[in-house]
Write a protein that holds these residues in place. Structure first.
Motif, PDB file in Angstrom:
ATOM      1  N   GLN A  46       0.650  -1.227   0.115  1.00 61.92           N
ATOM      2  CA  GLN A  46       0.148   0.019   0.141  1.00 61.92           C
ATOM      3  C   GLN A  46       0.767   1.138  -0.160  1.00 61.92           C
ATOM      4  N   LYS A  47       1.999   1.366   0.755  1.00 63.11           N
ATOM      5  CA  LYS A  47       2.754   2.288   0.900  1.00 63.11           C
ATOM      6  C   LYS A  47       3.395   2.521  -0.297  1.00 63.11           C
ATOM      7  N   CYS A  48       4.061   1.528  -1.148  1.00 66.61           N
ATOM      8  CA  CYS A  48       4.666   1.723  -2.413  1.00 66.61           C
ATOM      9  C   CYS A  48       3.755   2.394  -3.432  1.00 66.61           C
ATOM     10  N   ILE A  49       2.227   1.795  -3.521  1.00 60.77           N
ATOM     11  CA  ILE A  49       1.473   2.278  -4.277  1.00 60.77           C
ATOM     12  C   ILE A  49       1.352   3.662  -4.108  1.00 60.77           C
ATOM     13  N   GLU A  50       1.097   4.090  -2.922  1.00 59.35           N
ATOM     14  CA  GLU A  50       0.745   5.573  -2.563  1.00 59.35           C
ATOM     15  C   GLU A  50       1.897   6.321  -2.972  1.00 59.35           C
ATOM     16  N   GLU A  51       3.164   5.862  -2.745  1.00 57.45           N
ATOM     17  CA  GLU A  51       4.321   6.791  -2.885  1.00 57.45           C
ATOM     18  C   GLU A  51       4.898   6.500  -4.495  1.00 57.45           C
ATOM     19  N   ARG A  52       4.176   5.830  -5.230  1.00 57.17           N
ATOM     20  CA  ARG A  52       4.652   5.549  -6.598  1.00 57.17           C
ATOM     21  C   ARG A  52       5.847   4.981  -6.759  1.00 57.17           C
ATOM     22  N   SER A  53       6.390   3.981  -5.839  1.00 55.59           N
ATOM     23  CA  SER A  53       7.597   3.595  -5.731  1.00 55.59           C
ATOM     24  C   SER A  53       7.824   2.087  -5.703  1.00 55.59           C
TER      25      SER A  53
END
Length: 104
Positions: A46-53
């Protein structure tokens, strides 16, 4: 002529990208393989999706070929083709694989 990824020991040949672009992306089309993303757990995903990373471990040449094909049509400004690319992007298959770093 090579392009390098974040891992300097992994060269990418521009000629391979051009061949893939010519073979798979003459017209707007989804990437013809599963894009594999590595995450530690669901919260990390979820964090990676939100940060586009997203940390993609799939072969990068096909991704570069896709991006270059989209870019080529973006510069034309044809709304119909851009909508086709939008549909192709949304249809790209993606799977998330958990990897803690402790695994071999």
């Amino acid at each position: 002529n090579h392009t390098m990824l974040l891992a300097p020991s992994v060269p990418i040949m521009s000629s391979a990208i051009q061949k893939l672009k010519g073979h798979y992306f003459k017209t707007p089309s989804p990437i013809p393989m599963d894009i594999v993303v590595v995450v530690a757990d669901a919260a990390d995903a979820q964090k990676c999706i939100e940060e586009r990373s997203l940390k993609v471990v799939s072969p990068p040449e096909i991704l570069f070929a896709f991006v270059q094909a989209v870019h080529g049509d973006l510069t034309k400004g044809d709304d119909d083709i851009l909508n086709q690319w939008k549909s192709a992007m949304l249809a790209c298959p993606c799977s998330f694989t958990e990897f803690s770093g402790d695994e071999e």
